[in-house]
Design a protein around this motif. Structure first.
Motif, PDB file in Angstrom:
ATOM      1  N   SER A   1      47.157  31.553  35.486  1.00  0.00           N
ATOM      2  CA  SER A   1      47.904  32.752  35.222  1.00  0.00           C
ATOM      3  C   SER A   1      48.983  32.363  34.290  1.00  0.00           C
ATOM      4  O   SER A   1      49.171  33.183  33.483  1.00  0.00           O
ATOM      5  CB  SER A   1      48.030  33.321  36.645  1.00  0.00           C
ATOM      6  OG  SER A   1      46.958  33.693  37.346  1.00  0.00           O
ATOM      7  N   THR A   2      49.625  31.241  34.732  1.00  0.00           N
ATOM      8  CA  THR A   2      50.918  31.025  33.802  1.00  0.00           C
ATOM      9  C   THR A   2      50.538  30.736  32.657  1.00  0.00           C
ATOM     10  O   THR A   2      51.304  30.951  31.553  1.00  0.00           O
ATOM     11  CB  THR A   2      51.601  29.556  34.771  1.00  0.00           C
ATOM     12  OG1 THR A   2      51.871  30.153  35.966  1.00  0.00           O
ATOM     13  CG2 THR A   2      52.732  29.245  33.907  1.00  0.00           C
ATOM     14  N   GLU A   3      49.528  29.792  32.166  1.00  0.00           N
ATOM     15  CA  GLU A   3      48.973  29.516  30.824  1.00  0.00           C
ATOM     16  C   GLU A   3      48.754  30.971  30.051  1.00  0.00           C
ATOM     17  O   GLU A   3      49.088  30.893  28.820  1.00  0.00           O
ATOM     18  CB  GLU A   3      47.878  28.587  30.716  1.00  0.00           C
ATOM     19  CG  GLU A   3      48.261  27.358  31.388  1.00  0.00           C
ATOM     20  CD  GLU A   3      49.100  26.681  30.412  1.00  0.00           C
ATOM     21  OE1 GLU A   3      48.623  26.465  29.333  1.00  0.00           O
ATOM     22  OE2 GLU A   3      50.205  26.223  30.788  1.00  0.00           O
ATOM     23  N   ALA A   4      48.112  32.059  30.903  1.00  0.00           N
ATOM     24  CA  ALA A   4      47.692  33.138  29.982  1.00  0.00           C
ATOM     25  C   ALA A   4      49.094  33.948  29.831  1.00  0.00           C
ATOM     26  O   ALA A   4      49.416  34.533  28.574  1.00  0.00           O
ATOM     27  CB  ALA A   4      47.241  34.064  30.876  1.00  0.00           C
ATOM     28  N   VAL A   5      50.082  33.928  30.624  1.00  0.00           N
ATOM     29  CA  VAL A   5      51.572  34.640  30.294  1.00  0.00           C
ATOM     30  C   VAL A   5      52.018  33.782  29.063  1.00  0.00           C
ATOM     31  O   VAL A   5      52.768  34.286  28.165  1.00  0.00           O
ATOM     32  CB  VAL A   5      52.262  34.659  31.439  1.00  0.00           C
ATOM     33  CG1 VAL A   5      53.467  34.902  31.124  1.00  0.00           C
ATOM     34  CG2 VAL A   5      51.832  35.547  32.579  1.00  0.00           C
TER      35      VAL A   5
ATOM     36  N   LYS B   1      39.232  37.266  33.186  1.00  0.00           N
ATOM     37  CA  LYS B   1      38.557  38.291  33.147  1.00  0.00           C
ATOM     38  C   LYS B   1      39.136  39.171  34.262  1.00  0.00           C
ATOM     39  O   LYS B   1      39.451  40.627  33.770  1.00  0.00           O
ATOM     40  CB  LYS B   1      37.052  38.278  33.450  1.00  0.00           C
ATOM     41  CG  LYS B   1      36.362  37.284  32.415  1.00  0.00           C
ATOM     42  CD  LYS B   1      34.876  37.284  32.595  1.00  0.00           C
ATOM     43  CE  LYS B   1      34.134  38.283  32.093  1.00  0.00           C
ATOM     44  NZ  LYS B   1      32.848  38.419  31.861  1.00  0.00           N
ATOM     45  N   HIS B   2      39.011  38.972  35.597  1.00  0.00           N
ATOM     46  CA  HIS B   2      39.863  40.009  36.469  1.00  0.00           C
ATOM     47  C   HIS B   2      40.402  39.051  37.582  1.00  0.00           C
ATOM     48  O   HIS B   2      39.691  37.881  37.865  1.00  0.00           O
ATOM     49  CB  HIS B   2      39.091  41.007  36.541  1.00  0.00           C
ATOM     50  CG  HIS B   2      37.992  40.788  37.651  1.00  0.00           C
ATOM     51  ND1 HIS B   2      36.699  40.231  37.494  1.00  0.00           N
ATOM     52  CD2 HIS B   2      38.122  40.583  38.992  1.00  0.00           C
ATOM     53  CE1 HIS B   2      36.082  40.106  38.553  1.00  0.00           C
ATOM     54  NE2 HIS B   2      36.747  40.482  39.538  1.00  0.00           N
ATOM     55  N   LEU B   3      41.436  39.402  38.150  1.00  0.00           N
ATOM     56  CA  LEU B   3      41.663  38.627  39.336  1.00  0.00           C
ATOM     57  C   LEU B   3      41.228  39.111  40.663  1.00  0.00           C
ATOM     58  O   LEU B   3      41.201  40.522  40.533  1.00  0.00           O
ATOM     59  CB  LEU B   3      43.183  38.435  39.297  1.00  0.00           C
ATOM     60  CG  LEU B   3      43.739  37.601  38.030  1.00  0.00           C
ATOM     61  CD1 LEU B   3      45.406  37.471  38.037  1.00  0.00           C
ATOM     62  CD2 LEU B   3      43.316  36.177  37.942  1.00  0.00           C
TER      63      LEU B   3
ATOM     64  N   ASP C   1      31.136  32.583  38.563  1.00  0.00           N
ATOM     65  CA  ASP C   1      29.857  33.188  38.975  1.00  0.00           C
ATOM     66  C   ASP C   1      30.360  34.657  39.634  1.00  0.00           C
ATOM     67  O   ASP C   1      29.890  35.528  39.697  1.00  0.00           O
ATOM     68  CB  ASP C   1      29.124  32.565  39.930  1.00  0.00           C
ATOM     69  CG  ASP C   1      28.453  31.417  39.293  1.00  0.00           C
ATOM     70  OD1 ASP C   1      28.387  31.300  38.290  1.00  0.00           O
ATOM     71  OD2 ASP C   1      28.238  30.309  40.341  1.00  0.00           O
ATOM     72  N   GLU C   2      31.681  34.892  40.011  1.00  0.00           N
ATOM     73  CA  GLU C   2      32.377  35.964  40.637  1.00  0.00           C
ATOM     74  C   GLU C   2      33.037  36.855  39.489  1.00  0.00           C
ATOM     75  O   GLU C   2      33.655  37.479  39.573  1.00  0.00           O
ATOM     76  CB  GLU C   2      33.235  35.389  41.636  1.00  0.00           C
ATOM     77  CG  GLU C   2      32.797  34.818  42.811  1.00  0.00           C
ATOM     78  CD  GLU C   2      33.659  34.367  43.851  1.00  0.00           C
ATOM     79  OE1 GLU C   2      34.946  35.024  43.678  1.00  0.00           O
ATOM     80  OE2 GLU C   2      33.525  33.568  44.522  1.00  0.00           O
ATOM     81  N   ASN C   3      32.674  36.300  38.349  1.00  0.00           N
ATOM     82  CA  ASN C   3      33.050  37.161  37.070  1.00  0.00           C
ATOM     83  C   ASN C   3      34.571  37.167  36.810  1.00  0.00           C
ATOM     84  O   ASN C   3      35.529  37.999  36.281  1.00  0.00           O
ATOM     85  CB  ASN C   3      32.636  38.605  37.092  1.00  0.00           C
ATOM     86  CG  ASN C   3      32.602  39.119  35.615  1.00  0.00           C
ATOM     87  OD1 ASN C   3      32.328  38.452  34.680  1.00  0.00           O
ATOM     88  ND2 ASN C   3      33.036  40.325  35.511  1.00  0.00           N
ATOM     89  N   MET C   4      35.386  36.342  37.449  1.00  0.00           N
ATOM     90  CA  MET C   4      36.861  36.072  37.385  1.00  0.00           C
ATOM     91  C   MET C   4      37.049  35.521  36.411  1.00  0.00           C
ATOM     92  O   MET C   4      38.183  35.753  35.575  1.00  0.00           O
ATOM     93  CB  MET C   4      37.600  35.215  38.625  1.00  0.00           C
ATOM     94  CG  MET C   4      37.068  35.914  39.791  1.00  0.00           C
ATOM     95  SD  MET C   4      37.560  34.811  41.190  1.00  0.00           S
ATOM     96  CE  MET C   4      39.471  34.733  40.942  1.00  0.00           C
ATOM     97  N   ILE C   5      36.549  34.245  35.710  1.00  0.00           N
ATOM     98  CA  ILE C   5      36.808  33.652  34.413  1.00  0.00           C
ATOM     99  C   ILE C   5      35.556  33.282  33.552  1.00  0.00           C
ATOM    100  O   ILE C   5      34.591  33.257  34.042  1.00  0.00           O
ATOM    101  CB  ILE C   5      37.672  32.527  34.801  1.00  0.00           C
ATOM    102  CG1 ILE C   5      36.527  31.612  35.582  1.00  0.00           C
ATOM    103  CG2 ILE C   5      38.865  32.544  35.553  1.00  0.00           C
ATOM    104  CD1 ILE C   5      37.324  29.959  35.867  1.00  0.00           C
TER     105      ILE C   5
END
Length: 217
Positions: free
Chosen positions: A159-163, A213-215, A199-203
């Motif tokens: 998350s920090t890297e994305a910001v 993708k979503h948190l 697999d949970e479509n988070m990343i």
């Protein structure tokens, strides 16, 4: 990267850099990937400035366990605290990839004969700014390793890297083993958690490129 493009030489013009070079306080060296630039226990009097590639600051304990404390990318500096304090280094500075390093000799650079030079106060101001920024970077690592779970550490870091990159698609400076060392977790467990999050479509990820993708709610 050119010397004058680095943060260390902010507001210092080319004529002033040439004046500094005339003091014989600079040298430039190339290092291959995994080469140790500074060893733990070294007493250094030079600051390293990364012109190309990047450098990992690593700590290895008596049992051989390695932690990566930070990654120093092009334009950034390392070993400045040890060079100022003249204390033995408690870490290794290791080339994370092929590197070009500019070394500044503080014994020469900060000698009394240079205090009236126009670049002297600019250099000290730049060092202070860099030092404060690095303190923030080290504080971030504390946040990244605060969670008791691997997922929590990954989410804090990614998350920090994305910001920082201003995008949910970004590259990190670590391979899997280096990321595990940075987050202070087991590599195999890290890889399994990354796959579960995918697999949970988070990343999504490929090597060191990630897409958030979503948190979880």
């Amino acid at each position: 990267m050119k010397i004058f493009q680095t943060t260390m030489f902010r507001n210092i013009d080319e004529s002033e850099i040439e004046e500094m070079q005339a003091c014989s306080c600079m040298r430039q060296c190339s290092f291959e990937r995994n080469a140790v630039i500074f060893h733990m226990g070294d007493i250094v009097h030079e600051i390293g400035i990364v012109l190309a590639g990047n450098v990992n600051i690593e700590k290895v304990d008596l049992y051989g366990n390695k932690s990566i404390l930070s990654n120093v990318s092009a334009g950034q500096i390392f070993a400045e605290t040890y060079a100022f304090c003249q204390e033995p280094m408690m870490v290794d500075a290791v080339a994370a990839q092929d590197c070009e390093i500019l070394f500044l000799d503080l014994n020469i650079l900060l000698s009394g004969q240079n205090t009236e030079r126009p670049w002297y106060s600019k250099m000290l101001e730049n060092m202070l700014r860099i030092s404060v920024h690095k303190n923030l970077t080290l504080s971030n690592r504390i946040f990244f390793t605060a969670s008791k779970t691997i997922r929590g550490r990954l989410l804090a870091y990614l998350s920090t890297e994305a910001v920082k990159n201003g995008s949910t698609t970004f590259q990190i400076p670590f391979n899997r083993q280096q990321l595990a060392d940075y987050l202070n977790v087991d590599r195999s467990a890290l890889s399994k958690e990354l796959c579960r999050m995918r697999d949970e479509n988070m990343i999504e990820f490929y090597k060191n490129q990630f897409i958030l993708k979503h948190l979880p709610e």
